[in-house]
Design an enzyme around this catalytic site. Structure first.
Site, PDB file in Angstrom:
ATOM      1  N   GLU A   1       0.663  -1.358  -0.156  1.00  0.00           N
ATOM      2  CA  GLU A   1       0.227  -0.325  -0.222  1.00  0.00           C
ATOM      3  C   GLU A   1       0.602   0.954  -0.051  1.00  0.00           C
ATOM      4  O   GLU A   1       0.770   2.273  -0.722  1.00  0.00           O
ATOM      5  CB  GLU A   1      -1.595   0.129   1.361  1.00  0.00           C
ATOM      6  CG  GLU A   1      -1.799  -1.092   1.106  1.00  0.00           C
ATOM      7  CD  GLU A   1      -3.012  -1.052  -0.123  1.00  0.00           C
ATOM      8  OE1 GLU A   1      -2.738   0.133  -0.594  1.00  0.00           O
ATOM      9  OE2 GLU A   1      -3.869  -1.607   0.050  1.00  0.00           O
TER      10      GLU A   1
ATOM     11  N   ASP B   1      -4.570 -10.260  -7.819  1.00  0.00           N
ATOM     12  CA  ASP B   1      -5.024  -8.839  -9.591  1.00  0.00           C
ATOM     13  C   ASP B   1      -3.995  -8.387  -9.798  1.00  0.00           C
ATOM     14  O   ASP B   1      -3.547  -8.278 -10.151  1.00  0.00           O
ATOM     15  CB  ASP B   1      -6.272  -8.225  -8.803  1.00  0.00           C
ATOM     16  CG  ASP B   1      -5.414  -7.696  -7.527  1.00  0.00           C
ATOM     17  OD1 ASP B   1      -4.673  -8.215  -6.623  1.00  0.00           O
ATOM     18  OD2 ASP B   1      -6.343  -6.678  -7.308  1.00  0.00           O
TER      19      ASP B   1
ATOM     20  N   GLU C   1     -18.069  -6.204  -2.588  1.00  0.00           N
ATOM     21  CA  GLU C   1     -16.932  -6.327  -2.626  1.00  0.00           C
ATOM     22  C   GLU C   1     -17.161  -7.891  -2.812  1.00  0.00           C
ATOM     23  O   GLU C   1     -15.687  -8.365  -3.190  1.00  0.00           O
ATOM     24  CB  GLU C   1     -16.844  -6.147  -1.119  1.00  0.00           C
ATOM     25  CG  GLU C   1     -15.291  -6.452  -1.062  1.00  0.00           C
ATOM     26  CD  GLU C   1     -14.239  -5.705  -1.421  1.00  0.00           C
ATOM     27  OE1 GLU C   1     -12.792  -5.424  -1.711  1.00  0.00           O
ATOM     28  OE2 GLU C   1     -14.610  -4.243  -2.098  1.00  0.00           O
TER      29      GLU C   1
ATOM     30  N   GLU D   1     -11.778   0.422  -9.932  1.00  0.00           N
ATOM     31  CA  GLU D   1     -12.285  -1.084 -10.946  1.00  0.00           C
ATOM     32  C   GLU D   1     -12.577  -1.012 -12.104  1.00  0.00           C
ATOM     33  O   GLU D   1     -11.954  -1.166 -13.331  1.00  0.00           O
ATOM     34  CB  GLU D   1     -11.738  -2.299 -10.283  1.00  0.00           C
ATOM     35  CG  GLU D   1     -10.208  -3.068  -9.777  1.00  0.00           C
ATOM     36  CD  GLU D   1     -10.194  -1.976  -8.460  1.00  0.00           C
ATOM     37  OE1 GLU D   1      -9.073  -1.823  -8.084  1.00  0.00           O
ATOM     38  OE2 GLU D   1     -11.356  -1.314  -8.016  1.00  0.00           O
TER      39      GLU D   1
ATOM     40  N   THR E   1      -1.499   0.812 -10.726  1.00  0.00           N
ATOM     41  CA  THR E   1      -1.729  -0.007 -10.538  1.00  0.00           C
ATOM     42  C   THR E   1      -3.102   0.639  -9.750  1.00  0.00           C
ATOM     43  O   THR E   1      -4.079   1.071  -9.190  1.00  0.00           O
ATOM     44  CB  THR E   1      -1.614  -0.710  -9.770  1.00  0.00           C
ATOM     45  OG1 THR E   1      -3.414  -2.224  -9.336  1.00  0.00           O
ATOM     46  CG2 THR E   1      -1.600  -0.792  -8.608  1.00  0.00           C
TER      47      THR E   1
END
Length: 612
Positions: free
Chosen positions: A186, A331, A435, A454, A540
């Site tokens: 993160e 992902d 989610e 996304e 990303t």
């Protein structure tokens, strides 16, 4: 008497028909007469301005733009096909900008210098004093996260004065010398990536977004990025596999009680940011440790299926989580195999991606072979056991909605169209993406929605690839849902439950860095990102980085003893379209306004998620 009997009979027939019509709504579910769509457009949000005339206003705009369709015909075609009027597009662009401004201004007014905004109580949020609260502490490092994460969005929207002000605030007030334990992944994608992106924007001699230069700028953001990365490096030490620890304390290093288990995406999605930093500094250390982690994970894939799991022990290399999928935990690992190749031109990265993509198609993809033809269920990517390829569960998660956008980058546009339609159908049903969604039960397994980007990202990239106005309609639906269900007193709030529409008091930083940015770019055809002639790539976390020669000078082989430099470099002009803005109007004009997916298949996908 005969004519009186005839009149009486006609009257009774009319009354009978009226009674039948009145009963139709109640009978419709059993008779399969239910409407396929919630057809009238939702009323426009206040940000779109007057006149607030509800669906008729939108309908008139669409009809003037040629999108109203002929009387009768297919309902999907009437709603989605045809040109999208420029005046509506401009108003939606302004609405997306207004959404960002409201969230950003609210953060600066009520939360800065803390990391996040609590939009319901109009206050700031920082790390939790309870170290076990990883949901908060993995992300919040007590370093003004939301401000840093939003820097390049300010530039993309052309707000040079606020961008310059924000950069100076970051330089003057942010320090990473904090007793904060954060997740390496993160901190890398949100903070390190944004600092590098803003530095690239500031130092770009072409200045495509307007004058984003900073007076007397002395590479301060690059130095801050270096400082942060050095504080993350202890995570890569003392691991027998080379796979990093998931968390590190910015002042003290790896905590003594640190977990030896990490997810594939968290450990294997550091190469873009670390690689950029290495090549800007001329210091191979950062790219080398990130690349070593990728290779270590890649070496642990199944000999039988070629798949990777989602959780691994960094000391033993044993797969703790054997699920292989495209969502949480996996992902961005696949995303960064491709994007590392695009950015750095290392053929090895492309070879790994191609192998991974082939195995995904062989073992994760279910449904008919083609998107727009044939029999069988619509294509869907499921979660399987990495060793056997057998189905592990019947849910998918919202993070997987990034995958159509990745497919666009490799040219697999038709499959991207189908998968995107599946996630859009879920959005239409709930006005958000849960989610986790159970495709067998047709219901959410985990019902919250934290303003994730996304689906918007894939919508934007599919529009850039096809120029089909269908995706502008999708973007309009998403924008209106966000305004209707997530707007709060001071910003935009996480949905606690997508069915009940209850809110949580949190606005994650990626809402400003990604969700608002992709929505804005979808409707801003004239954005310099689309017109400048430069090639850009999104990280990303949605941060923009330029694709150019300065990132082609590889240093990392210098410190890999015993390895020859066998990787083949790809020049920027040899890449297929990375930025679809200027060269990807692939659909001929005569097909431009056809639906990207045939109506009967759109209905099939809608049924699949319980929408019809």
């Amino acid at each position: 008497m005969q004519w009186r009997s005839l009149v009486l009979g006609l009257l009774l027939l009319r009354l009978g028909l009226q009674a039948l019509l009145a009963l139709l709504p109640a009978l419709a579910p059993g008779l399969c007469l239910r409407r396929r769509f919630p057809f009238p457009f939702p009323p426009p949000p206040a940000a779109l301005g007057p006149p607030a005339a509800g669906s008729s206003h939108w309908g008139s705009l669409l009809r003037r733009g040629g999108g109203g369709g002929a009387a009768g015909g297919d309902e999907y075609e009437r709603r989605y096909s045809g040109a999208f009027p420029p005046q509506l597009r401009a108003r939606l662009r302004d609405a997306a900008r207004g959404m960002f401004v409201f969230g950003y201004d609210s953060y600066m007014r009520h939360a800065f210098p803390r990391d996040e905004l609590d939009p319901l109580h109009c206050r700031g949020r920082g790390p939790d004093h309870d170290p076990s609260n990883l949901n908060i502490n993995d992300v919040l490092g007590n370093y003004s996260l939301t401000l840093i994460d939003a820097l390049d969005t300010l530039a993309v929207m052309g707000n040079s004065s606020e961008f310059q002000k924000a950069v100076k605030l970051v330089i003057d007030t942010v320090s990473f010398d904090k007793d904060s334990t954060v997740q390496v992944f993160e901190a890398t994608i949100r903070v390190l990536g944004s600092l590098l992106s803003a530095h690239i924007i500031i130092t770009d001699t072409k200045q495509p977004f307007g004058d984003m230069t900073i007076k007397d700028y002395d590479n301060e953001l690059l130095h801050m990025a270096h400082d942060l990365a050095v504080r993350l490096l202890p995570a890569f030490e003392n691991t027998k596999t080379g796979i990093p620890y998931p968390r590190v304390n910015l002042k003290k290093g790896v905590p003594p009680d640190s977990n030896n288990e990490t997810c594939t995406a968290g450990a294997g999605s550091l190469l873009v940011e670390f690689g950029i930093l290495s090549r800007l500094l001329g210091d191979s250390t950062f790219e080398w440790v990130a690349r070593r982690a990728v290779k270590a994970l890649w070496s642990l894939r199944s000999n039988n299926t070629g798949l990777l799991g989602n959780v691994v022990n960094i000391q033993t290399g044993h797969w703790v989580g054997k699920q292989s999928g495209l969502g949480a935990g996996s992902d961005s690992f696949y995303e960064y195999l491709l994007k590392s190749y695009i950015l750095f031109g290392e053929k090895e990265d492309l070879e790994m991606f191609n192998d991974a993509y082939r195995n995904i198609q062989n073992h994760l993809r279910r449904g008919r072979e083609a998107c727009n033809e044939g029999e069988g269920d619509p294509p869907l990517y499921v979660n399987v056991n990495m060793f056997t390829g057998q189905l592990m569960n019947t849910w998918i998660d919202s993070l997987q909605a990034f995958f159509p956008g990745l497919q666009v980058l490799i040219g697999d546009v038709e499959d991207a169209i189908c998968l995107h339609a599946f996630y859009y159908a879920i959005w239409k049903r709930y006005g958000a993406l849960p989610e986790r969604y159970n495709w067998q039960l047709q219901a959410p397994d985990v019902p919250f929605y934290p303003l994730r980007p996304e689906l918007v990202e894939s919508t934007y990239l599919l529009y850039q690839a096809t120029k089909n106005p269908f995706y502008l309609h999708v973007g309009m639906d998403i924008l209106q849902s966000l305004e209707k269900y997530t707007k709060a007193k001071c910003g935009y709030a996480t949905l606690h439950h997508v069915v009940e529409k209850t809110k949580e008091d949190r606005m994650e930083s990626f809402f400003l860095s990604e969700t608002c940015k992709y929505l804005y770019l979808l409707f801003d055809e004239e954005n310099p990102l689309h017109k400048s002639g430069n090639k850009y790539m999104f990280t990303t976390e949605g941060h923009i980085v330029s694709v150019d020669e300065r990132f082609r000078n590889s240093l990392w082989q210098d410190i890999l003893p015993g390895e020859e430099d066998s990787t083949e470099k790809i020049k920027p002009n040899e890449l297929k379209a990375v930025n679809f803005s200027s060269n990807c109007n692939r659909v001929p004009d005569e097909r431009r306004y056809l639906l990207p997916l045939k109506s009967n298949y759109m209905r099939q996908i809608d049924r699949m998620v319980g929408l019809i």
